[in-house]
Every structure is written in structure tokens, then in C-alpha cells.
Design an enzyme around this catalytic site. Structure first.
Site, mmCIF file in Angstrom:
data_model
loop_
_atom_site.group_PDB
_atom_site.id
_atom_site.type_symbol
_atom_site.label_atom_id
_atom_site.label_comp_id
_atom_site.label_asym_id
_atom_site.label_seq_id
_atom_site.Cartn_x
_atom_site.Cartn_y
_atom_site.Cartn_z
ATOM 1 C CD GLU A 1 -1.511 3.758 7.989
ATOM 2 O OE1 GLU A 1 -1.871 4.534 9.027
ATOM 3 O OE2 GLU A 1 -1.916 4.855 7.141
ATOM 4 C CE1 TYR B 1 -0.279 3.308 13.539
ATOM 5 C CE2 TYR B 1 -2.615 4.730 12.979
ATOM 6 C CZ TYR B 1 -1.024 3.214 12.202
ATOM 7 O OH TYR B 1 0.041 3.436 11.082
ATOM 8 N NE ARG C 1 -3.230 2.480 3.382
ATOM 9 C CZ ARG C 1 -3.302 2.934 3.538
ATOM 10 N NH1 ARG C 1 -2.209 2.944 4.873
ATOM 11 N NH2 ARG C 1 -4.000 4.015 4.141
ATOM 12 C CG HIS D 1 -1.136 9.271 3.390
ATOM 13 N ND1 HIS D 1 -1.639 8.024 3.755
ATOM 14 C CD2 HIS D 1 -0.627 9.556 4.798
ATOM 15 C CE1 HIS D 1 -1.272 7.776 4.294
ATOM 16 N NE2 HIS D 1 -0.828 8.096 5.494
ATOM 17 C CG ASN E 1 -5.150 2.900 8.313
ATOM 18 O OD1 ASN E 1 -5.632 2.964 7.875
ATOM 19 N ND2 ASN E 1 -5.111 4.563 8.207
ATOM 20 C CD GLU F 1 -4.837 7.827 9.488
ATOM 21 O OE1 GLU F 1 -4.617 8.864 9.793
ATOM 22 O OE2 GLU F 1 -4.573 6.704 9.966
#
Ligand code: FCB
Length: 462
Positions: free
Chosen positions: A356, A298, A80, A124, A296, A170
Site C-alpha cells: 500500500e 504513507y 490486491r 483486513h 504499507n 496491518e
């Protein structure tokens, strides 16, 4: 060690890793590339830790062949990456810069030759600076139209050679951190502008889809959103309210419009309400069907209401005693399962790629010349175990992309946080495959032995 149980991952599961253009390419003014808002932002002292810029980054623009060979060595199914809009159309609209476009043609061909599926993201965060000056960037509706034009140019050139097209990465960050909170370019601090930018990003997404569909009929098309469970720091009503509005803002303000639920009433400010009232036609465009949602993940965040003058969402506090990464983010694998469940609750039939997931740690090269990063391996393993649970529950997770393939330019944090499964010595540009990458390669190989995959079919010629 491998993920305990690879059985739940279907044979078609896509194992990948990701990067983005500004974070790795370098060659910022080579071959006719125009400046982006990040080039400008990095020039202002104080904006980026250590004064870092993307001017050189991982020098991937010149080293992409070696980088693709390294990916092939790891056995990745997919890569990606993102395309730099201002490399392809330096002014944001109008003249196409052939050498810029050719770079992505070469990259995609190299990936295909190595048997790696290209997953391309169109945006991005690196808006052409020309569009910031001309229309105020994403405040301007014309920027959304320019994005559709750009999507058409790029997909006409690359078409089905790209396996999956992602419009935005995002958009919450581009809009709310860029226009609402001001920590990212263009650095505005106005919540109505944040809302306006987020609406135009969504509109751009919807306007781009018809071009992607007609230029790449066999490719998948989707968008990537960021998700973080938000937890009130206490049982105080203000903390609960702060967490609720942050949850709406971060986790629901994009998925709602995309899947026909519309904006939540907690959307902020009088201008935005006026904008949204007149946006009924836009909502139809935004709901254009997609093939997948990229998620994504985290960490989660703990929130306290600080009645902050600019950030209405309160103040993030540390989870006491939590294990944390070099970003200060709590290691909280359960949050990935929560996220996948939450997405699935909105649209149970939408295919999800975890686009991600990963962690920064203070990696060093050891005396043996290797990079031993057991914390990162443990992080990835624990999160993949949650993906396996989600699949076991019937949630259609179709792939997983480690962030990141390479240590790279981590936006306002500069070059300090190392997110790569491959170490980059920024002085020499030497790459060292970290232990976590070797672990990932073994995991992929073990899954493949369990579930041999068919070769990728070659794209149909027009
Ligand atoms: C995400 C970004 C990615 C990287 C990681 C750490 O928000 O999409 O570029 O910075 O965070």
C-alpha cells in the site's frame, strides 16, 4: 510525466492496486454474509465521520466484473483485495456459506481471465462479530485457531488461482488501535489487551501457513505490515524516548517475532510479560517461513511526549510547513526508502512488495467530466522514485500496489478522504478514471515496453 527512470524496475516487477472487502464490497447482508465487528462499530453514532458504513460502499460485490474490466484497461499486473471472513463463514467457525465463497471464486476467475494476478488478503480488519462475542475477538487464543480453519476453507476453494496469499493486513492496527487505543473496533483501551491481541494475530498467521502451503503449493505466502518512521519532535530526552518506544511498537513489534528476533523488551505491561513468557512454542509457529513481506507506507510521524494516560507513545505533532494530504499526513517520500532499508536490515533476503502507498486529496469532477489530481500523481511518482532507489541498492522490492484502486470507505474517516486512482460517485456508483490512473497506466505500459513480460502461466490443475 513518467517516473524518471524505469530502468531499475526488473522485468518481473508487479504493478498493482489494492482495496479491501469492507471498504468496497457493500451488500453487507446479501447471500448469507454475517456481520463483522466493523458493521457493529459503524452503527454507534460518533464512531465514523459522517455516520458512514460499509453497507453499500462501492457496490463492488455486484459490480466486480466492470471493476475488473477497468483494471484490465489500466494494464494492472495484479489486484490486491481482501476476503470477508464473515461472508465465507458467517459465524466465524463452522458452517461455510457457499454463496459467499462463490463470490470470491467468480472474482478470481474474472481476474485470471483478464490476465491480472489475484493477491488475496485473508484478514483486513473485519473479524466476524460472532467471534468478538464468543472469545473477545483477538484476546482469545481460539480466534487464532478459527483463523487457521478459515484460511484452510478459503485456500482449499481458491488454491493456486490466487498468486499470493497474505494472512493479515496491518495487524498493528487491528491490535493496537482496536484493543490498546480503542479508536477501532472492538474499541478497548488497555495496553495489555493490545499486546495480547497482537500476539494472537501473529499466532493466527503462523497457524494458517501450513494450510495455505498445502492447498496452494505454487502461490506465494506472506503478511503485510504498516511502517512509519517516527521522529522525535525535539532534542528533549522525553521526546526521544517517546519516539523510541513508538518506533518499537509500530515498526518492530511484528517484524521481530516473524523473523526470529522475538519481542522487544519494551513490550508493555505485566500481563503481556506473563503471556510472552509462556509463549515459546508460539514463537516457533510465528516464525514459519514466508515468501514475502508486504510493506504499507504513507508517511512519517513527529512525536512529542505528552505523558498521555492511555497512549504511552506520546502525541503526534505536525511537521511545520510540510506538504500534507487530505488525511493531514505529511508527504514524505524519503520515508519509503527508509522503511525498505529498515526491513532489509532485518532480513536482507526477504522479497518485499509495497502493498500500500497512496494519498487522499479532495478530488472533484471538473466541467470536462474528468478528475484532475496532479497532487496524487506527484505523490505516487515521488514514492516510486524511492522504490527505484531501493532496488538500485539491491533491496529485493518485487512489486508496488497503489492504495487504492477506488475511492472507498476510509474506516473512521468515512467517505470524505478519497484515496482512489479511480473516482467513485457514491450516489450513482459511476466510476471516473482519474488523471493519476491514466498516468499510472502509462507508466506500466512504458515499463512493459522496456521489459516485455512473459504471459502468466496458467495454474496447474489438481
Ligand atoms: C491503511 C489500510 C487501508 C487504508 C489506508 C489508507 O492503514 O490498510 O485499508 O485505510 O490505510
Amino acid at each position: 510525466m513518467l517516473v524518471d527512470n524505469l530502468q531499475p524496475f526488473p522485468p518481473s516487477f508487479v504493478w498493482g492496486a489494492g482495496t479491501s472487502a469492507y471498504q468496497i464490497e457493500g451488500s453487507a447482508d446479501i447471500d448469507g454474509r454475517g456481520p463483522s465487528i466493523w458493521d457493529r462499530f459503524c452503527r454507534t453514532p460518533g464512531n465514523v465521520a459522517g455516520g458512514g458504513t460499509g453497507d453499500v460502499a462501492c457496490d463492488h460485490y455486484r459490480r466486480y466484473r466492470d471493476d475488473v474490466a477497468m483494471m484490465a484497461g489500466l494494464g494492472l499486473d495484479a489486484y490486491r483485495f481482501s476476503i470477508s471472513w464473515s461472508r465465507v463463514i458467517p459465524d466465524g467457525t463452522g458452517a461455510v456459506n457457499r454463496p459467499g465463497l462463490d463470490f470470491y471464486r467468480r472474482l478470481v476467475a474474472e481476474l485470471r481471465d483478464a490476465g491480472i494476478r489475484p493477491f488475496a488478503t485473508l484478514y483486513h480488519w473485519d473479524l466476524p462479530d460472532a467471534l468478538q462475542s464468543r472469545w473477545g475477538g483477538w484476546i482469545g487464543r481460539d480466534t487464532a485457531k478459527a483463523f487457521a480453519e478459515y484460511a484452510d476453507v478459503v485456500s482449499r476453494a481458491l488454491g493456486d488461482e490466487v498468486a499470493a496469499w497474505t494472512t493479515h493486513n496491518e495487524p498493528w492496527v487491528s491490535s493496537w488501535l482496536g484493543y490498546g487505543w480503542g479508536s477501532h473496533p472492538p474499541g478497548y483501551r488497555d495496553l495489555d489487551l493490545g499486546m495480547q491481541a497482537s500476539h494472537h494475530l501473529l499466532l493466527a498467521h503462523g497457524l494458517a501457513i501450513p494450510a495455505l502451503r498445502s492447498n496452494a503449493p505454487r502461490a506465494e505466502v506472506g503478511i503485510t505490515l504498516n511502517f512509519s518512521p517516527i521522529v522525535p519532535a525535539s532534542t528533549d530526552a522525553r521526546d526521544i524516548e517517546a519516539a523510541r518506544s513508538a518506533d518499537v511498537n509500530i515498526n518492530r513489534s511484528f517484524i521481530g517475532p516473524l523473523f526470529g528476533i522475538g519481542y522487544d523488551e519494551l513490550a508493555i505491561g505485566p500481563v503481556s510479560h506473563a503471556l510472552l513468557r509462556s509463549a515459546e512454542d508460539d514463537m516457533r509457529v510465528i516464525q514459519e517461513p514466508i515468501d514475502f513481506l508486504g510493506a504499507n507506507y504513507y508517511t512519517r510521524f513527529l512525536l512529542r511526549d505528552a505523558s498521555h494516560p492511555v497512549n504511552p507513545f506520546g502525541e503526534y505533532v505536525e511537521v511545520p510547513g510540510a506538504e500534507r494530504t487530505a488525511m493531514g499526513w505529511e508527504v514524505y517520500p524519503d520515508g519509503l526508502l527508509d522503511t525498505l532499508r529498515a526491513v532489509n536490515a532485518v532480513r536482507s533476503d526477504i522479497k518485499i512488495y509495497v502493498t500500500e502507498n497512496g494519498a487522499a486529496y479532495p478530488d472533484v469532477v471538473s466541467d470536462d467530466g474528468k478528475v484532475h489530481d496532479p497532487d496524487r500523481t506527484a505523490y505516487l511518482e515521488a514514492h516510486l522514485a524511492q522504490v527505484a532507489r531501493a532496488i538500485g541498492e539491491g533491496i529485493p522490492v518485487a512489486g508496488y500496489f497503489v492504495w487504492s484502486l477506488l475511492d472507498n470507505f476510509e474506516w473512521t474517516e468515512g467517505y470524505r478522504p478519497r484515496f482512489g486512482i479511480v473516482y467513485v460517485d457514491f450516489e450513482t456508483q459511476r466510476r471516473i478514471v482519474k488523471d493519476s490512473a491514466e498516468w499510472y497506466a502509462r507508466t506500466i505500459a512504458a515499463h512493459r515496453a522496456l521489459a516485455p513480460r512473459r504471459p502468466i502461466p496458467p495454474p496447474e490443475m489438481p
